[in-house]
Write a protein that holds these residues in place. Structure first.
Motif, PDB file in Angstrom:
ATOM      1  N   ALA A 116       0.846  -1.187   0.000  1.00 15.11           N
ATOM      2  CA  ALA A 116       0.000   0.000   0.000  1.00 15.11           C
ATOM      3  C   ALA A 116       0.880   1.236   0.000  1.00 15.11           C
ATOM      4  O   ALA A 116       1.782   1.363   0.841  1.00 15.11           O
ATOM      5  CB  ALA A 116      -0.906   0.010   1.230  1.00 15.11           C
ATOM      6  N   VAL A 118       0.475   5.081   0.500  1.00 14.96           N
ATOM      7  CA  VAL A 118      -0.523   5.991   1.056  1.00 14.96           C
ATOM      8  C   VAL A 118      -0.017   7.424   0.995  1.00 14.96           C
ATOM      9  O   VAL A 118       1.090   7.729   1.462  1.00 14.96           O
ATOM     10  CB  VAL A 118      -0.833   5.609   2.522  1.00 14.96           C
ATOM     11  CG1 VAL A 118      -1.805   6.605   3.152  1.00 14.96           C
ATOM     12  CG2 VAL A 118      -1.381   4.192   2.603  1.00 14.96           C
ATOM     13  N   CYS A 164      -8.963   4.104   5.684  1.00 14.93           N
ATOM     14  CA  CYS A 164      -8.059   4.324   4.554  1.00 14.93           C
ATOM     15  C   CYS A 164      -8.000   3.095   3.659  1.00 14.93           C
ATOM     16  O   CYS A 164      -7.571   3.186   2.502  1.00 14.93           O
ATOM     17  CB  CYS A 164      -6.652   4.623   5.046  1.00 14.93           C
ATOM     18  SG  CYS A 164      -6.560   5.843   6.351  1.00 14.93           S
ATOM     19  N   ALA A 165      -8.382   1.950   4.185  1.00 13.70           N
ATOM     20  CA  ALA A 165      -8.421   0.713   3.401  1.00 13.70           C
ATOM     21  C   ALA A 165      -9.463  -0.211   4.010  1.00 13.70           C
ATOM     22  O   ALA A 165      -9.604  -0.273   5.236  1.00 13.70           O
ATOM     23  CB  ALA A 165      -7.061   0.021   3.382  1.00 13.70           C
ATOM     24  N   CYS A 169      -6.291  -5.525   3.031  1.00 12.77           N
ATOM     25  CA  CYS A 169      -5.498  -5.097   1.864  1.00 12.77           C
ATOM     26  C   CYS A 169      -6.282  -5.320   0.580  1.00 12.77           C
ATOM     27  O   CYS A 169      -5.707  -5.643  -0.467  1.00 12.77           O
ATOM     28  CB  CYS A 169      -4.164  -5.822   1.828  1.00 12.77           C
ATOM     29  SG  CYS A 169      -4.318  -7.622   1.904  1.00 12.77           S
ATOM     30  N   GLN A 172      -7.769   0.498  -1.182  1.00  7.79           N
ATOM     31  CA  GLN A 172      -7.522   1.771  -0.505  1.00  7.79           C
ATOM     32  C   GLN A 172      -8.642   2.759  -0.774  1.00  7.79           C
ATOM     33  O   GLN A 172      -9.400   2.621  -1.731  1.00  7.79           O
ATOM     34  CB  GLN A 172      -6.206   2.378  -0.990  1.00  7.79           C
ATOM     35  CG  GLN A 172      -4.968   1.808  -0.338  1.00  7.79           C
ATOM     36  CD  GLN A 172      -3.719   2.543  -0.793  1.00  7.79           C
ATOM     37  OE1 GLN A 172      -2.832   1.944  -1.362  1.00  7.79           O
ATOM     38  NE2 GLN A 172      -3.650   3.841  -0.544  1.00  7.79           N
ATOM     39  N   SER A 173      -8.689   3.796   0.059  1.00 11.25           N
ATOM     40  CA  SER A 173      -9.674   4.855  -0.118  1.00 11.25           C
ATOM     41  C   SER A 173      -9.200   5.863  -1.155  1.00 11.25           C
ATOM     42  O   SER A 173      -8.008   5.957  -1.474  1.00 11.25           O
ATOM     43  CB  SER A 173      -9.913   5.577   1.202  1.00 11.25           C
ATOM     44  OG  SER A 173      -8.755   6.320   1.575  1.00 11.25           O
ATOM     45  N   SER A 176      -6.617   8.332   0.363  1.00 11.03           N
ATOM     46  CA  SER A 176      -5.267   7.855   0.680  1.00 11.03           C
ATOM     47  C   SER A 176      -4.450   7.482  -0.549  1.00 11.03           C
ATOM     48  O   SER A 176      -3.246   7.248  -0.446  1.00 11.03           O
ATOM     49  CB  SER A 176      -5.348   6.648   1.621  1.00 11.03           C
ATOM     50  OG  SER A 176      -5.869   5.513   0.940  1.00 11.03           O
TER      51      SER A 176
END
Length: 223
Positions: A116, A118, A164-165, A169, A172-173, A176
């Motif tokens: 991820a 971010v 945010c997620a 996993c 994601q948002s 982010s």
């Protein structure tokens, strides 16, 4: 900056995370040298997938078990790493998006681990990985309407209680995700399988090396 809630660690004691903090980044179209390396990695991994499909990889199998454990059907909601590998196996390539996303995806497919990336400007403070209460808000990529995670699913949550997620996993948002304006990023690589500690450390080291080569002006540190 990034931590696991005790309840998550109690249920998933084998989780390992590698954290990279990078500032002074310049995101944008992927430079030719990185794109060439990304395409070479895709070709190499696609050849391996011809012999062993994503579901047969220990790291992917471990994420499937984890998803099942918090009620997410793993054939409906796939970890980010499995989604990339399945696309590669079926379509033969993964399109370029931008420097930071491509860098993360390159490492993700090589190690079959979710990575991820971010944008720290899109989150409030640090991130906690915990079980959702159902009161958090999550805005999917391409959407303007926030929704609430399902109670009990694993989420990344910032200090404003914004997810945010979702499904750990899975996705994601919108807030982010990296974009052209991203200058500060938190990079998280995670594993749950036997041997994850070694694989996560190797993946994190490659992320640092790639940032050093393709973002030479950035300040990079590991946690």
């Amino acid at each position: 900056m990034f931590r696991y809630d005790h309840a998550v660690l109690d249920r998933y004691p084998g989780v390992h995370a590698g954290i990279v903090l990078a500032s002074g980044l310049t995101n944008g179209p992927t430079p030719p040298a990185l794109l060439q390396r990304y395409r070479a990695a895709q070709k190499e991994v696609a050849e391996r997938l011809a012999a062993t499909p994503p579901s047969g990889l220990p790291s992917i199998a471990a994420w499937r078990r984890a998803f099942s454990g918090f009620g997410a059907k793993p054939t409906q909601y796939r970890s980010a790493a499995e989604a990339l590998l399945r696309r590669l196996a079926k379509q033969g390539d993964i399109p370029s998006i931008n420097t930071l996303v491509d860098l993360g995806n390159l490492v993700s497919i090589r190690y079959a681990l979710p990575v991820a990336v971010v944008d720290r400007a899109g989150i409030d403070g640090g991130i906690t990985v915990r079980f959702a209460t159902g009161t958090e808000r999550f805005t999917d990529l391409g959407s303007d309407e926030p929704v609430s995670p399902e109670p009990g699913e694993v989420v990344f949550v910032d200090e404003a209680q914004v997810a945010c997620a979702r499904r750990w996993c899975w996705r994601q948002s919108a807030q982010s995700a990296t974009r052209a304006t991203t200058t500060d990023a938190l990079v998280v690589v995670e594993g749950l399988h036997d041997g994850a500690e070694h694989d996560v450390a190797a993946a994190r080291a490659e992320i640092v090396a790639l940032l050093g080569q393709f973002q030479p002006g950035a300040i990079v540190e590991t946690v």
